[in-house]
Motif scaffolding. Structure first.
Motif, PDB file in Angstrom:
ATOM      1  N   GLU A 111       0.826  -1.197   0.000  1.00 36.20           N
ATOM      2  CA  GLU A 111       0.000   0.000   0.000  1.00 36.20           C
ATOM      3  C   GLU A 111       0.868   1.258   0.000  1.00 36.20           C
ATOM      4  N   VAL A 112       0.202   2.400   0.019  1.00 33.98           N
ATOM      5  CA  VAL A 112       0.888   3.701  -0.023  1.00 33.98           C
ATOM      6  C   VAL A 112       0.833   4.348   1.355  1.00 33.98           C
ATOM      7  N   PHE A 113       1.989   4.780   1.839  1.00 36.43           N
ATOM      8  CA  PHE A 113       2.065   5.439   3.142  1.00 36.43           C
ATOM      9  C   PHE A 113       2.589   6.854   2.959  1.00 36.43           C
ATOM     10  N   GLY A 114       1.928   7.810   3.615  1.00 35.90           N
ATOM     11  CA  GLY A 114       2.349   9.201   3.539  1.00 35.90           C
ATOM     12  C   GLY A 114       3.098   9.625   4.791  1.00 35.90           C
ATOM     13  N   ILE A 115       4.177  10.380   4.593  1.00 32.26           N
ATOM     14  CA  ILE A 115       5.013  10.786   5.728  1.00 32.26           C
ATOM     15  C   ILE A 115       5.532  12.205   5.503  1.00 32.26           C
ATOM     16  N   TYR A 116       5.709  12.918   6.604  1.00 30.17           N
ATOM     17  CA  TYR A 116       6.301  14.252   6.580  1.00 30.17           C
ATOM     18  C   TYR A 116       7.681  14.173   7.229  1.00 30.17           C
ATOM     19  N   PRO A 117       8.742  14.131   6.444  1.00 33.86           N
ATOM     20  CA  PRO A 117      10.089  13.981   7.010  1.00 33.86           C
ATOM     21  C   PRO A 117      10.482  15.101   7.975  1.00 33.86           C
ATOM     22  N   GLU A 118       9.870  16.286   7.826  1.00 34.72           N
ATOM     23  CA  GLU A 118      10.188  17.385   8.750  1.00 34.72           C
ATOM     24  C   GLU A 118       9.700  17.086  10.164  1.00 34.72           C
ATOM     25  N   GLY A 119       8.718  16.207  10.285  1.00 32.67           N
ATOM     26  CA  GLY A 119       8.219  15.819  11.594  1.00 32.67           C
ATOM     27  C   GLY A 119       7.011  16.598  12.066  1.00 32.67           C
ATOM     28  N   THR A 120       6.953  17.877  11.754  1.00 36.45           N
ATOM     29  CA  THR A 120       5.833  18.718  12.163  1.00 36.45           C
ATOM     30  C   THR A 120       5.690  19.849  11.165  1.00 36.45           C
ATOM     31  N   ARG A 121       4.601  20.584  11.275  1.00 35.76           N
ATOM     32  CA  ARG A 121       4.326  21.637  10.307  1.00 35.76           C
ATOM     33  C   ARG A 121       5.324  22.797  10.408  1.00 35.76           C
ATOM     34  N   SER A 122       5.632  23.363   9.257  1.00 32.62           N
ATOM     35  CA  SER A 122       6.477  24.552   9.217  1.00 32.62           C
ATOM     36  C   SER A 122       5.632  25.762   9.584  1.00 32.62           C
ATOM     37  N   ARG A 123       6.076  26.500  10.558  1.00 38.15           N
ATOM     38  CA  ARG A 123       5.318  27.671  11.010  1.00 38.15           C
ATOM     39  C   ARG A 123       5.752  28.945  10.295  1.00 38.15           C
ATOM     40  N   ASP A 124       6.836  28.883   9.545  1.00 43.02           N
ATOM     41  CA  ASP A 124       7.309  30.080   8.849  1.00 43.02           C
ATOM     42  C   ASP A 124       7.428  29.877   7.338  1.00 43.02           C
ATOM     43  N   GLY A 125       6.951  28.735   6.846  1.00 44.73           N
ATOM     44  CA  GLY A 125       6.956  28.497   5.414  1.00 44.73           C
ATOM     45  C   GLY A 125       8.243  27.928   4.852  1.00 44.73           C
ATOM     46  N   ARG A 126       9.280  27.840   5.686  1.00 49.70           N
ATOM     47  CA  ARG A 126      10.547  27.278   5.204  1.00 49.70           C
ATOM     48  C   ARG A 126      10.510  25.751   5.267  1.00 49.70           C
ATOM     49  N   LEU A 127      11.398  25.126   4.501  1.00 53.92           N
ATOM     50  CA  LEU A 127      11.506  23.669   4.519  1.00 53.92           C
ATOM     51  C   LEU A 127      12.623  23.274   5.472  1.00 53.92           C
ATOM     52  N   TYR A 128      12.270  22.476   6.477  1.00 55.12           N
ATOM     53  CA  TYR A 128      13.243  22.104   7.497  1.00 55.12           C
ATOM     54  C   TYR A 128      13.949  20.792   7.159  1.00 55.12           C
ATOM     55  N   ARG A 129      14.992  20.521   7.894  1.00 52.74           N
ATOM     56  CA  ARG A 129      15.779  19.317   7.642  1.00 52.74           C
ATOM     57  C   ARG A 129      14.945  18.069   7.916  1.00 52.74           C
ATOM     58  N   GLY A 130      15.133  17.040   7.102  1.00 52.62           N
ATOM     59  CA  GLY A 130      14.355  15.821   7.248  1.00 52.62           C
ATOM     60  C   GLY A 130      14.931  14.870   8.281  1.00 52.62           C
ATOM     61  N   HIS A 131      14.070  14.232   9.045  1.00 46.42           N
ATOM     62  CA  HIS A 131      14.479  13.175   9.959  1.00 46.42           C
ATOM     63  C   HIS A 131      14.661  11.884   9.164  1.00 46.42           C
ATOM     64  N   VAL A 132      15.548  11.025   9.625  1.00 44.57           N
ATOM     65  CA  VAL A 132      15.936   9.859   8.829  1.00 44.57           C
ATOM     66  C   VAL A 132      14.926   8.711   8.864  1.00 44.57           C
ATOM     67  N   GLY A 133      13.817   8.866   9.575  1.00 46.54           N
ATOM     68  CA  GLY A 133      12.796   7.826   9.574  1.00 46.54           C
ATOM     69  C   GLY A 133      12.292   7.510   8.179  1.00 46.54           C
ATOM     70  N   VAL A 134      12.216   8.525   7.325  1.00 45.03           N
ATOM     71  CA  VAL A 134      11.745   8.309   5.952  1.00 45.03           C
ATOM     72  C   VAL A 134      12.680   7.375   5.200  1.00 45.03           C
ATOM     73  N   ALA A 135      13.989   7.546   5.412  1.00 41.91           N
ATOM     74  CA  ALA A 135      14.965   6.679   4.751  1.00 41.91           C
ATOM     75  C   ALA A 135      14.939   5.280   5.347  1.00 41.91           C
ATOM     76  N   HIS A 136      14.757   5.195   6.657  1.00 44.18           N
ATOM     77  CA  HIS A 136      14.641   3.886   7.309  1.00 44.18           C
ATOM     78  C   HIS A 136      13.516   3.076   6.675  1.00 44.18           C
ATOM     79  N   LEU A 137      12.374   3.712   6.457  1.00 41.06           N
ATOM     80  CA  LEU A 137      11.241   3.027   5.855  1.00 41.06           C
ATOM     81  C   LEU A 137      11.537   2.604   4.418  1.00 41.06           C
ATOM     82  N   ALA A 138      12.090   3.516   3.641  1.00 43.28           N
ATOM     83  CA  ALA A 138      12.359   3.217   2.233  1.00 43.28           C
ATOM     84  C   ALA A 138      13.378   2.097   2.078  1.00 43.28           C
ATOM     85  N   LEU A 139      14.442   2.141   2.874  1.00 41.38           N
ATOM     86  CA  LEU A 139      15.513   1.156   2.750  1.00 41.38           C
ATOM     87  C   LEU A 139      15.121  -0.187   3.354  1.00 41.38           C
TER      88      LEU A 139
END
Length: 223
Positions: A111-139
């Motif tokens: 199935e398809v799983f959706g994830i936000y690598p930033e972890g939480t919403r951006s409050r200033d519109g910038r893109l924050y650094r991604g947490h490695v959980g997304v890579a853990h899942l993919a790999l």
């Protein structure tokens, strides 16, 4: 049944009302496990992506959305379930591990799983650094990652309000990223960091956001 009803009745009405711009939907593989990795601007993001994705997308949602009582609780439970969301205890000390386990189960079922690598919403519109959980899942699950760039959803439901506005937004699905064999022999920690950074670069290219260069601290509840 609830999901099918939502897709047949609610989704067409929502798409007609919001008139979202959608790009690259054909980039989402039609079969097999897929990870959708997106930037995160608003609570509404977890509805915006499933609304236009060509396949059912599973997101995690706070358990309290599924445990309310009375008519309001039943309505909340039915709505979140119909959108394909899965409850998780966010404040539990084992929440992070539980979330990864749930995600792996979804991906291994094809199935398809959706994830936000930033972890939480951006409050200033910038893109924050991604947490490695997304890579853990993919790999670990050995599935492709489709980067997603959301534009304008912060205007549909601004942070700090429950009101939903009729504002235009855009969802861009990028080309799938397949890490198969590319990081073989690389130390696990480094491999996850490299894969995560590549995913975040792809998201940035789609969303056009300024890069913050740091992690986003969780300062408010998020979906």
């Amino acid at each position: 049944m609830l999901y099918l009803t939502t897709q047949l009745l609610v989704s067409p009405l929502a798409r007609a009302w919001f008139r979202p711009d959608v790009e690259g939907a054909d980039n989402v593989p039609r079969t097999g496990g897929v990870l959708l990795a997106s930037n995160h601007l608003s609570f509404i993001d977890s509805f915006a992506i499933p609304l236009v994705a060509p396949r059912k997308v599973v997101f995690l949602a706070k358990a309290e959305y599924f445990t309310g009582t009375g008519v309001k609780g039943a309505a909340s439970r039915a709505w979140f379930t119909s959108m394909g969301m899965v409850p998780v205890e966010r404040d539990d000390s084992k929440a992070a591990a539980q979330s990864l386990d749930i995600a792996l189960d979804v991906l291994r079922r094809g199935e398809v799983f959706g994830i936000y690598p930033e972890g939480t919403r951006s409050r200033d519109g910038r893109l924050y650094r991604g947490h490695v959980g997304v890579a853990h899942l993919a790999l670990t699950a050995k599935v492709p990652v489709v980067p997603v760039g959301l534009i304008g959803t912060q205007h549909v439901q601004p942070i700090g309000t429950n009101k939903v506005r009729r504002e235009k937004f855009t969802v861009k699905f990028g080309e799938p990223i397949d890490f198969s064999g590319r990081l073989d022999g690389v130390a696990q920690g480094k491999a996850r960091r490299l894969a995560t950074d590549e995913i975040m670069d792809a998201i940035a290219a789609l969303s056009g956001q300024e890069r913050a260069g740091v992690y986003n601290e969780r300062s408010a509840p998020t979906t």
